[in-house]
Design a protein around this motif. Structure first.
Motif, mmCIF file in Angstrom:
data_model
loop_
_atom_site.group_PDB
_atom_site.id
_atom_site.type_symbol
_atom_site.label_atom_id
_atom_site.label_comp_id
_atom_site.label_asym_id
_atom_site.label_seq_id
_atom_site.Cartn_x
_atom_site.Cartn_y
_atom_site.Cartn_z
ATOM 1 N N SER A 210 0.823 -1.220 0.000
ATOM 2 C CA SER A 210 0.000 0.000 0.000
ATOM 3 C C SER A 210 0.849 1.257 0.000
ATOM 4 O O SER A 210 0.503 2.255 -0.645
ATOM 5 N N ILE A 211 1.965 1.220 0.703
ATOM 6 C CA ILE A 211 2.857 2.380 0.720
ATOM 7 C C ILE A 211 3.464 2.573 -0.662
ATOM 8 O O ILE A 211 3.498 3.694 -1.178
ATOM 9 N N PHE A 212 3.929 1.492 -1.261
ATOM 10 C CA PHE A 212 4.502 1.596 -2.607
ATOM 11 C C PHE A 212 3.486 2.121 -3.611
ATOM 12 O O PHE A 212 3.817 2.949 -4.466
ATOM 13 N N GLU A 213 2.249 1.661 -3.521
ATOM 14 C CA GLU A 213 1.202 2.140 -4.435
ATOM 15 C C GLU A 213 0.986 3.637 -4.270
ATOM 16 O O GLU A 213 0.849 4.368 -5.262
ATOM 17 N N ALA A 214 0.957 4.103 -3.036
ATOM 18 C CA ALA A 214 0.780 5.539 -2.790
ATOM 19 C C ALA A 214 1.972 6.341 -3.318
ATOM 20 O O ALA A 214 1.795 7.403 -3.942
ATOM 21 N N VAL A 215 3.168 5.840 -3.100
ATOM 22 C CA VAL A 215 4.377 6.505 -3.606
ATOM 23 C C VAL A 215 4.323 6.599 -5.129
ATOM 24 O O VAL A 215 4.578 7.664 -5.710
ATOM 25 N N GLU A 216 3.962 5.510 -5.765
ATOM 26 C CA GLU A 216 3.896 5.496 -7.227
ATOM 27 C C GLU A 216 2.885 6.507 -7.749
ATOM 28 O O GLU A 216 3.172 7.282 -8.661
ATOM 29 N N GLU A 217 1.724 6.549 -7.149
ATOM 30 C CA GLU A 217 0.658 7.440 -7.608
ATOM 31 C C GLU A 217 0.952 8.914 -7.354
ATOM 32 O O GLU A 217 0.580 9.768 -8.153
ATOM 33 N N MET A 218 1.602 9.218 -6.231
ATOM 34 C CA MET A 218 1.740 10.614 -5.822
ATOM 35 C C MET A 218 2.995 11.289 -6.338
ATOM 36 O O MET A 218 3.132 12.500 -6.221
ATOM 37 N N GLY A 219 3.919 10.533 -6.897
ATOM 38 C CA GLY A 219 5.040 11.142 -7.592
ATOM 39 C C GLY A 219 6.258 11.493 -6.754
ATOM 40 O O GLY A 219 7.206 12.063 -7.277
ATOM 41 N N ILE A 220 6.262 11.159 -5.485
ATOM 42 C CA ILE A 220 7.439 11.440 -4.666
ATOM 43 C C ILE A 220 8.519 10.402 -4.961
ATOM 44 O O ILE A 220 8.214 9.273 -5.344
ATOM 45 N N ARG A 221 9.756 10.795 -4.826
ATOM 46 C CA ARG A 221 10.858 9.846 -4.962
ATOM 47 C C ARG A 221 11.049 9.185 -3.605
ATOM 48 O O ARG A 221 11.050 9.862 -2.576
ATOM 49 N N ALA A 222 11.210 7.849 -3.577
ATOM 50 C CA ALA A 222 11.219 7.167 -2.284
ATOM 51 C C ALA A 222 12.095 5.933 -2.272
ATOM 52 O O ALA A 222 12.183 5.203 -3.260
ATOM 53 N N PHE A 223 12.705 5.726 -1.126
ATOM 54 C CA PHE A 223 13.378 4.491 -0.758
ATOM 55 C C PHE A 223 12.501 3.896 0.340
ATOM 56 O O PHE A 223 12.360 4.486 1.401
ATOM 57 N N VAL A 224 11.887 2.754 0.064
ATOM 58 C CA VAL A 224 10.918 2.166 0.992
ATOM 59 C C VAL A 224 11.231 0.687 1.163
ATOM 60 O O VAL A 224 11.668 0.021 0.226
ATOM 61 N N GLY A 225 10.948 0.175 2.362
ATOM 62 C CA GLY A 225 11.115 -1.250 2.601
ATOM 63 C C GLY A 225 10.125 -1.757 3.621
ATOM 64 O O GLY A 225 9.508 -0.987 4.359
ATOM 65 N N LYS A 226 9.980 -3.046 3.655
ATOM 66 C CA LYS A 226 9.119 -3.717 4.636
ATOM 67 C C LYS A 226 9.835 -3.721 5.976
ATOM 68 O O LYS A 226 10.986 -4.139 6.075
ATOM 69 N N CYS A 227 9.162 -3.291 7.024
ATOM 70 C CA CYS A 227 9.716 -3.342 8.374
ATOM 71 C C CYS A 227 9.812 -4.804 8.811
ATOM 72 O O CYS A 227 8.817 -5.524 8.802
ATOM 73 N N LEU A 228 11.000 -5.233 9.163
ATOM 74 C CA LEU A 228 11.257 -6.633 9.507
ATOM 75 C C LEU A 228 11.501 -6.785 11.002
ATOM 76 O O LEU A 228 12.361 -6.100 11.569
ATOM 77 N N MET A 229 10.742 -7.704 11.626
ATOM 78 C CA MET A 229 10.910 -8.014 13.045
ATOM 79 C C MET A 229 10.611 -9.495 13.242
ATOM 80 O O MET A 229 9.478 -9.917 13.026
ATOM 81 N N ASP A 230 11.623 -10.260 13.671
ATOM 82 C CA ASP A 230 11.414 -11.702 13.801
ATOM 83 C C ASP A 230 11.835 -12.289 15.149
ATOM 84 O O ASP A 230 11.763 -13.500 15.336
ATOM 85 N N ARG A 231 12.241 -11.464 16.090
ATOM 86 C CA ARG A 231 12.624 -12.012 17.400
ATOM 87 C C ARG A 231 11.400 -12.476 18.175
ATOM 88 O O ARG A 231 10.355 -11.826 18.146
ATOM 89 N N ASP A 232 11.540 -13.548 18.901
ATOM 90 C CA ASP A 232 10.426 -14.135 19.649
ATOM 91 C C ASP A 232 9.846 -13.229 20.719
ATOM 92 O O ASP A 232 8.691 -13.376 21.090
ATOM 93 N N ASP A 233 10.626 -12.289 21.217
ATOM 94 C CA ASP A 233 10.128 -11.427 22.288
ATOM 95 C C ASP A 233 9.428 -10.160 21.779
ATOM 96 O O ASP A 233 9.070 -9.290 22.562
ATOM 97 N N MET A 234 9.177 -10.082 20.494
ATOM 98 C CA MET A 234 8.425 -8.964 19.924
ATOM 99 C C MET A 234 6.922 -9.239 20.073
ATOM 100 O O MET A 234 6.512 -10.397 20.114
#
Length: 187
Positions: free
Chosen positions: A30-54
């Motif tokens: 959804s973030i990438f779709e919004a970036v594409e539509e709105m014309g801003i230049r962006a470096f975007v990634g999926k927030c990654l969290m895999d520790r068991d205590d999260m």
């Protein structure tokens, strides 16, 4: 999607032309779709969290998180005439396993992509990293081979002199946000 569009509209109205966004654990497309539509230049990634205590709502199995991360990078990196770039986004040391961080580093290196993570944002985080790994945040990233010109570290409020030297020697980037840290009263 609506939140991303609103945020981008505010950024564009304020004169921002390029962003580096850690995205979310879920619905990153959804973030990438919004970036594409709105014309801003962006470096975007999926927030990654895999520790068991999260918290369960934010934690993912390592393999599943990396699979989605890879798919998003393949789908979006270079889109919109290269206006959209993928930036791998492990949240920070305390939310990611060593295996996730190592795999992200391999992916980013192979594709010449950025890694965006947070480091040394508050004193509790620093003490916890010391307890778990017997070193500082930046030293831990260095041990894993992440410190280089492709790594962008948000915050870096409380760094030792040794950590500053590592950053300088490895040409690791720091993205400092004074207003955020003032709001959080973190240093």
């Amino acid at each position: 999607y609506a939140s991303a569009r609103l945020g981008i509209a505010e950024l564009l109205a304020g004169g921002t032309t390029t962003i580096l966004d850690m995205g979310t654990v879920h619905h990153t497309d959804s973030i990438f779709e919004a970036v594409e539509e709105m014309g801003i230049r962006a470096f975007v990634g999926k927030c990654l969290m895999d520790r068991d205590d999260m918290p369960a709502v934010l934690r993912e199995k390592t393999a599943a998180a990396l699979k989605e991360n890879r798919a998003l990078a393949e789908r979006w990196h270079g889109e919109a005439n290269d206006r959209i770039r993928y930036a791998h986004a492990p949240r920070f040391v305390l939310s990611c396993t060593e295996s996730l961080l190592r795999e992200v580093n391999e992916m980013a290196s192979a594709q010449h992509q950025l890694i965006h993570t947070h480091a040394s944002e508050n004193r509790f985080e620093i003490e916890r990293v010391r307890e778990l790994y017997n070193c500082e945040n930046i030293e831990y990233f260095q041990k894993l081979g992440l410190t280089n010109e492709r790594l962008v570290l948000a915050h870096c409020i409380h760094l030792s002199e040794r950590e500053k030297k590592i950053l300088a020697q490895t040409r690791t980037n720091v993205s400092h946000c004074p207003s955020s840290n003032l709001k959080l009263a973190s240093g």
